[in-house]
Design a protein around this motif. Structure first.
Motif, mmCIF file in Angstrom:
data_model
loop_
_atom_site.group_PDB
_atom_site.id
_atom_site.type_symbol
_atom_site.label_atom_id
_atom_site.label_comp_id
_atom_site.label_asym_id
_atom_site.label_seq_id
_atom_site.Cartn_x
_atom_site.Cartn_y
_atom_site.Cartn_z
ATOM 1 N N LEU A 101 1.228 -0.988 0.442
ATOM 2 C CA LEU A 101 0.111 0.035 0.692
ATOM 3 C C LEU A 101 0.491 1.612 -0.088
ATOM 4 O O LEU A 101 2.010 0.942 0.492
ATOM 5 C CB LEU A 101 -1.105 0.076 1.282
ATOM 6 C CG LEU A 101 -2.120 -1.158 1.309
ATOM 7 C CD1 LEU A 101 -2.825 -1.334 3.345
ATOM 8 C CD2 LEU A 101 -2.979 -0.667 0.193
ATOM 9 N N PRO A 102 0.063 2.195 -0.692
ATOM 10 C CA PRO A 102 1.347 3.573 -0.713
ATOM 11 C C PRO A 102 1.346 4.058 0.502
ATOM 12 O O PRO A 102 0.407 3.851 1.614
ATOM 13 C CB PRO A 102 0.574 4.408 -2.015
ATOM 14 C CG PRO A 102 -0.533 3.583 -2.327
ATOM 15 C CD PRO A 102 -0.801 2.898 -1.342
ATOM 16 N N SER A 103 2.047 5.184 1.102
ATOM 17 C CA SER A 103 2.527 5.965 2.448
ATOM 18 C C SER A 103 0.457 6.454 2.374
ATOM 19 O O SER A 103 0.148 6.760 1.544
ATOM 20 C CB SER A 103 3.170 6.697 2.245
ATOM 21 O OG SER A 103 5.037 5.630 2.212
ATOM 22 N N ALA A 104 0.483 6.593 3.951
ATOM 23 C CA ALA A 104 -0.461 8.266 3.898
ATOM 24 C C ALA A 104 -1.863 7.280 3.138
ATOM 25 O O ALA A 104 -2.809 8.113 2.166
ATOM 26 C CB ALA A 104 -0.329 9.226 3.692
ATOM 27 N N SER A 105 -1.933 6.428 2.444
ATOM 28 C CA SER A 105 -3.230 6.011 1.987
ATOM 29 C C SER A 105 -4.611 5.951 2.785
ATOM 30 O O SER A 105 -5.927 5.638 2.240
ATOM 31 C CB SER A 105 -2.826 4.000 1.976
ATOM 32 O OG SER A 105 -1.555 3.802 1.009
ATOM 33 N N TYR A 106 -4.265 5.908 3.879
ATOM 34 C CA TYR A 106 -5.658 5.784 5.108
ATOM 35 C C TYR A 106 -6.116 6.897 6.047
ATOM 36 O O TYR A 106 -4.698 6.905 6.245
ATOM 37 C CB TYR A 106 -6.269 4.293 5.509
ATOM 38 C CG TYR A 106 -6.328 3.624 4.274
ATOM 39 C CD1 TYR A 106 -7.915 3.053 4.355
ATOM 40 C CD2 TYR A 106 -5.379 2.454 3.870
ATOM 41 C CE1 TYR A 106 -8.385 1.988 3.337
ATOM 42 C CE2 TYR A 106 -6.170 1.969 3.320
ATOM 43 C CZ TYR A 106 -6.941 1.392 2.530
ATOM 44 O OH TYR A 106 -7.334 0.437 2.038
ATOM 45 N N ASP A 107 -6.744 7.365 6.448
ATOM 46 C CA ASP A 107 -6.323 8.340 8.049
ATOM 47 C C ASP A 107 -6.587 6.799 9.056
ATOM 48 O O ASP A 107 -5.952 7.800 9.990
ATOM 49 C CB ASP A 107 -8.355 8.853 8.070
ATOM 50 C CG ASP A 107 -8.055 9.659 6.695
ATOM 51 O OD1 ASP A 107 -7.411 10.152 6.646
ATOM 52 O OD2 ASP A 107 -9.659 10.519 6.530
ATOM 53 N N CYS A 108 -7.371 5.905 9.272
ATOM 54 C CA CYS A 108 -7.536 5.253 10.139
ATOM 55 C C CYS A 108 -6.893 4.020 9.894
ATOM 56 O O CYS A 108 -7.095 3.673 9.077
ATOM 57 C CB CYS A 108 -8.705 5.389 11.062
ATOM 58 S SG CYS A 108 -8.675 4.624 12.415
#
Length: 231
Positions: A101-108
């Motif tokens: 997964l890419p960096s900063a893909s999700y908030d939580c």
């Protein structure tokens, strides 16, 4: 088992509400309990104004809809019910999924009663990966080791490690909710979010520790006698 401690459920859901995510990744979703609960306590709470609204993602009548994805390595845990709850389910183990997964893909990102199933080296890497892919992450794991084998026909259910609060804090999970059976720790990338979470936990703990009679008396003073009346 594809389940987790019952007494920590309100703490974890409340923490995620406080984070106010528009996207969530549930690592090791199991039966999908947290996906189901977050559908209610994020989507519905935003729709009725209890939480700031998230982005609209084509849900009926333009209702706010948080993106909730899941990761599960055991294919026979994933049924029609789970697929109806989660927007996407990645059928891999949590570490392999996070690596892609890419960096900063999700908030939580959630890791609830999963860490104890991992060897220490893999566990530390997964905690670091969670910090990379999400601006906030919540982890829960038992405070003591207890033996568990290949339950439900799944060798991944075996317990192989136990973790301390110090280890979690050293991995960046330094916002802590005191609980009896499990460590519940949060990583928050921004100082503002860390501060908000700590204030929220303090208020919640004060409420938990206040005797019911005292709390009821406070409510009567603030809101009145509580006698039935037309509002």
């Amino acid at each position: 088992m594809p389940t987790s401690q019952i007494d920590q459920i309100p703490h974890i859901v409340s923490l995620v509400q406080c984070i106010r995510p528009r996207s969530v990744l549930d690592l090791g979703l199991g039966f999908g309990k947290y996906g189901f609960l977050l559908r209610e306590y994020l989507d519905v709470s935003a729709a009725i104004g209890l939480l700031p609204p998230g982005e609209t993602t084509g849900s009926p009548a333009g209702e706010p809809k948080v993106v909730i994805d899941g990761v599960e390595a055991c294919p026979f845990y994933i049924r029609e019910l789970q697929r109806s709850i989660y927007d996407r389910i990645i059928e891999k183990n949590g570490l392999d999924a996070c690596r892609t997964l890419p960096s900063a893909s999700y908030d939580c990102c959630l890791l609830i009663d999963v860490l104890e199933h991992l060897r220490a080296q893999d566990g530390f890497e997964l905690l670091n990966q969670m910090r990379r892919i999400a601006r906030a992450a919540v982890v829960s794991t038992p405070k003591r080791f207890y033996a568990q084998g290949d339950l439900c026909g799944n060798p991944l259910e075996k317990h192989v490690s136990v973790w301390t609060r110090r280890q979690l804090a050293a991995s960046g999970f330094n916002v802590y909710w005191p609980a009896k059976a499990n460590h519940i720790a949060v990583h928050a990338a921004s100082p503002e979010l860390r501060s908000r979470l700590r204030r929220f936990i303090l208020r919640a703990r004060c409420k938990e520790l206040t005797p019911i009679a005292v709390y009821d008396a406070y409510q009567r003073l603030r809101y009145g006698s509580g006698d039935a009346r037309h509002c």
